[in-house]
Design a protein around this motif. Sequence first.
Motif, PDB file in Angstrom:
ATOM      1  N   GLU A  88       0.835  -1.198   0.000  1.00 24.41           N
ATOM      2  CA  GLU A  88       0.000   0.000   0.000  1.00 24.41           C
ATOM      3  C   GLU A  88       0.873   1.252   0.000  1.00 24.41           C
ATOM      4  O   GLU A  88       2.064   1.198   0.280  1.00 24.41           O
ATOM      5  CB  GLU A  88      -0.913   0.020   1.247  1.00 24.41           C
ATOM      6  N   THR A  89       0.237   2.381  -0.273  1.00 22.55           N
ATOM      7  CA  THR A  89       1.006   3.623  -0.367  1.00 22.55           C
ATOM      8  C   THR A  89       0.876   4.503   0.872  1.00 22.55           C
ATOM      9  O   THR A  89       1.556   5.505   0.990  1.00 22.55           O
ATOM     10  CB  THR A  89       0.538   4.432  -1.591  1.00 22.55           C
ATOM     11  N   GLY A  90      -0.008   4.101   1.777  1.00 19.67           N
ATOM     12  CA  GLY A  90      -0.239   4.947   2.950  1.00 19.67           C
ATOM     13  C   GLY A  90       0.995   5.091   3.833  1.00 19.67           C
ATOM     14  O   GLY A  90       1.832   4.187   3.892  1.00 19.67           O
ATOM     15  N   ALA A  91       1.100   6.233   4.532  1.00 18.62           N
ATOM     16  CA  ALA A  91       2.249   6.486   5.396  1.00 18.62           C
ATOM     17  C   ALA A  91       1.981   5.949   6.796  1.00 18.62           C
ATOM     18  O   ALA A  91       0.842   5.837   7.237  1.00 18.62           O
ATOM     19  CB  ALA A  91       2.530   7.975   5.468  1.00 18.62           C
ATOM     20  N   VAL A  92       3.072   5.600   7.467  1.00 17.94           N
ATOM     21  CA  VAL A  92       3.010   5.279   8.890  1.00 17.94           C
ATOM     22  C   VAL A  92       3.984   6.231   9.567  1.00 17.94           C
ATOM     23  O   VAL A  92       5.181   6.186   9.297  1.00 17.94           O
ATOM     24  CB  VAL A  92       3.379   3.812   9.166  1.00 17.94           C
ATOM     25  N   GLY A  93       3.438   7.088  10.410  1.00 14.54           N
ATOM     26  CA  GLY A  93       4.272   8.132  10.985  1.00 14.54           C
ATOM     27  C   GLY A  93       4.747   9.057   9.873  1.00 14.54           C
ATOM     28  O   GLY A  93       3.978   9.458   9.012  1.00 14.54           O
ATOM     29  N   HIS A  94       6.064   9.318   9.864  1.00 16.85           N
ATOM     30  CA  HIS A  94       6.588  10.248   8.864  1.00 16.85           C
ATOM     31  C   HIS A  94       7.176   9.531   7.664  1.00 16.85           C
ATOM     32  O   HIS A  94       7.855  10.136   6.858  1.00 16.85           O
ATOM     33  CB  HIS A  94       7.652  11.148   9.504  1.00 16.85           C
ATOM     34  N   GLN A  95       6.980   8.251   7.574  1.00 14.80           N
ATOM     35  CA  GLN A  95       7.578   7.525   6.456  1.00 14.80           C
ATOM     36  C   GLN A  95       6.544   6.628   5.776  1.00 14.80           C
ATOM     37  O   GLN A  95       5.425   6.487   6.255  1.00 14.80           O
ATOM     38  CB  GLN A  95       8.780   6.712   6.935  1.00 14.80           C
TER      39      GLN A  95
END
Lengths: 180, 978
Positions: free
Chosen positions: B207-214
């Motif tokens: 997926e393309t979603g971010a986790v935190g700042h990355q």
Amino acid sequence: MVELIQISPCAGLLPITLGSVTLDEQDVGRLTSLSPFGDASDLSAALEKAHGCTWPKPNRSTGKDGGRCIWFGRDEALLIGPAPDMGLAKHGAVVDQSDAWAVVSLAGPGAVDVLARLVPVDLRDAAFKRGHTVRTQVMHMNASITKLGTDHLMIMVFRSMAGTLVYDLKGAMAAVASRG
Amino acid sequence: MRLAGKGLVDRSTPVQFSFDGTTYKGFAGDTVASALLANGVKLMGRSFKYHRPRGVLSAGSEEPNALITTGKGAGQEPNVRATVQEVYDGLVTRSQNAWPSLDFDVMAVNDLGAPFLGAGFYYKTFMWPKRFWEAVYEPVIRKAAGLGALSGKSNEDTYERAYAFCDLLVIGAGPTGLMAALTAARAGADVIIADEDSLLGGRLNAETGAVGHQSGAAWAAAVVAELSSMENVRLMSRTTVTGAYDGGMYGALERVNQHTSHRGGGAPLECFWRISAKHAVLAAGALERPIAFQNNDRPGVMTAGAVRAYLNRWGVTPGKRVAVFGNNDDAHRTARDLAAAGVHVVALIDSRNDVAVPDFDGRVFKGAQVCNAAGRKELESITIRTATGEEALQVDCLAVSGGWNPTVHLTCHMGGRPTWREDIQAFVPTDGSIPNMTVAGACNGVFSTQQCLNDGVEAAKAALKALGKKNADVEVPKAEDAPYQMSPLWAVAGKGRAWLDFQNDVSVKDIKQAAVENFRSVEHMKRYTTQGMATDQGKNSNVAALAMLADATGRGIPETGTTTFRPPYSPVSIAAMGAGAQGHGFAPERWTTSHKRSVEMGAPMIEAGLWYRPSYFPKPGESTWRQSCDREVGYVRNAVGVCDVSTLGKIDIQGPDAAKLLDFVYTNMFSSLKVGRVRYGLMLREDGFVMDDGTTARLGEQHFVMTTTTAAAGNVMRHLEFVTQALHPEWEVSFASVTEQWAQFAVAGPKSRELLNGLLDEPIKGESWPFMACGPVSVVGVEGRLFRISFSGEHAYEIAVPSRYGASLFDILLKRAEEMGGGAYGMEALNVLRIEKGFITHAEIEGRATAFDIGAAKMISAKKDCVGKTMAARPGLVDEDRPQLVGLKPVDAAKQLTAGAHLFERDAEAVRINSKGHVSSVGFSPDLGTMIGLGFFARGPERHGEVIRMVDHLRGVETEVEICHPVFLDPEGERVRG
């Protein structure tokens, strides 16, 4: 002049080193099975007096190199090293087993990983500390395993199975070594 | 087609592999499926029954279509999922179930016959004539339908089994699993985290979603790096936890070298782990389900999540003109990601009317459905049905999402049933299904990344609490938290076949047909249609199929229920489960100290229990075993023979109550035995039948050595344990096996004493060592034991020394025997010698014989109790009509006797009900010049001298035999005392 020649159980099979682990036969001296006729306390006292090690609790050993006593099953301990003081026979059965077992040591970083291929017991230091001992299986064989130190284990199986012991351990050592 | 700048594959490491003989390029990190798609290959297999062309459906281990065979020769492996197999240089793969080729498959004609081949067709069609099923129908059907095949050769690859232990086993390394492992690991727990993928991170890598700042993938990589650096964590990638078992045991299959060309040198291909975990967190995620519509199996129709995975993880677009069809918001992401990557998204079709669709460059159809697909080996177009009519769209890929099914499988392995959740239209695990397991994240119906991360932490905390460990501070990063919204759509109404179970070719029609024919239970439907019975166990189709069944039977889904989920979660090779147990690893080989020498002498070794014993010792010029055996019998009868008898069980019994124990386990008296003497004893089971026999020597007032039959040593030991632990725990007695301590050799024959006297430091004389004497001796300076016992009826001894001297003593005994006109004898000769004397072995006391049967009823002492005494006195066990021990010899001396043959009256028909006994042992007696045997015959002892029939139906042998006394030679026993 006729002479009877001694041959050790793993003669011609060991030592083997694969990766960081070495398997070698151990000459530990005499092996004596001790088994009290009733309560073990008299035998324990006699044992301490004669050999400086007490009757071991289940899965534990007492004494040290040259005079070790390991738990060997229900109401049974194995005195390893010295010739037994025959005074012990007053309190229980004293049976010579010096020729009944193949005794090998598996040593080196990864020794526990090798045994994890064959033994259904957690032998890592956190669960199986120095001096701990267990009657368990090595692949299909009944065995006794004692931790002598980190990455250093003593393994015993019936003498007649020495070839299979080496075969099984060698396979496990090769598999562990191949993982680097 | 590969897209520039997308994906996590290592573009600096190109890899070449082949598929159906054509070489393709991929990159390190590719699966066969992703690399083939990158090369524009969509047709990857043929279906099981109809041989329909199939392409890849998924991007994971649930793949039903893209099954390939990897490797060549003995190591070829069938039914490997192209979505799981990683590419490596030199990998050879090919398609299955197609002939002559994947592109042109003759058996595709089955597809034309589909109207006749629906569910249950073979139950109806192939019923008559009855005998045709096995002979004709089944072989033809098996040939026509099937998956890959094994090579038929012995697999030479190495496999491994191993055990692992931990406080916490985390199953699945997606956002939930990683977070759970991190939380528990930081708290100091002993953690194993296992994931079937090569790259840990689960959906975060797709997926393309971010986790935190990355990015999600970068976050996963960072967590994996931290976990790898911790000593209390074991990361197991490429490891599928396949089953949950009692006591916190989990089975897991690790693909150790399936992704490399590394073979041989002890390197295992796979390892089957047994993981013992105090606690487990199941974070196995969820599987996306397709929607059934006509021709929904065309290559190019894939799940929407799989299309995103190929795009985002492998940088591959499965098509150039893609449409997306779904009943949930999750499908929208596929359109969004594809568009963002510059792929032409032709249309987004949402089955729901009231739905917000994100800004999007292609056409949007709300309240619409895809009702057909066209193109045979590759998708060419789809037909969309809207409120206003139908419309065709030219597309080469369709991404479909029917929602997500939590991966509940492991929670059902101990009999648990999942719980239906209406809001997500899916089954979730039922609490407490597996003891000490916490279920978290998507496999518990939690579908946003943020909630998965949170759930992972909570699951770890619960586990830590159960483990009695303190929590560690873990900050949960911010991530996507969109709600999961969907409206159920299982199948699109319409004509034609809409596929549910791709791997077993089961369509919506088949399910309806099952219901019509009253296979309404989900378990019946499953077996009638074969839905869910393929290697993927219906991972893609189970829920949809039972939804169809529910609909057809007018019940709800929860009432319809699921079929049973059984281990393994995904296929496990038998080679891995049985690793190490081939060849020498099959069972321990017990070798005597004379083994090496016996083998050098050319002796064929036979197994007795785990022991190996020499059958006979061939000499030059002997062409049959009988010649060797006759010669060896002659050694013992005329000179001296030597035989290794170390394998007999030897049990050292000591203590004040040792004699009591022997009196109790043996039928006859042992307390009266003098020190320095040996006595034969008979042992009964509790049910009164004979258990074992043997001799016991009294070495001291409180010291005995019992011998047992080789293969019964363990049983006798166990019996003694039972008696002393359960029946008489008050007795002061101990016993220990000393079988291995002593190497023991029989020295038998008229010259046996002469031979021994050359070796004993104090020679023996007749009067000092009478028959049945025993005691310590010094053998060339070594402390040994000598027993004057005989199993051959000759003047004989058994001499024992500590095993370290066994090989040497055997050599010396042999040399001396040969000088005296004798030599070694093996099991064959031993057998003849004892049959000539009427001595029994376990061929006679095989578990059904009583003391009465073997003529030893009087051995049950009337003066004392013993195990089995009461039961042995039951009338049925002492009935005169019971078959009893007799000797047998052929009327015509040249005729054959065979062990196992049945005995009949001379004039009776040789049928089962007329059998009056059987032959237990036979051998050729060189002394008598004929075959002789032992056997059992009704009222046998009364009938010595009568002639009866021996018929061996198996070997086709019939012989007239005379019943005689079981002792054929020296009935007075003069030789043994000589």
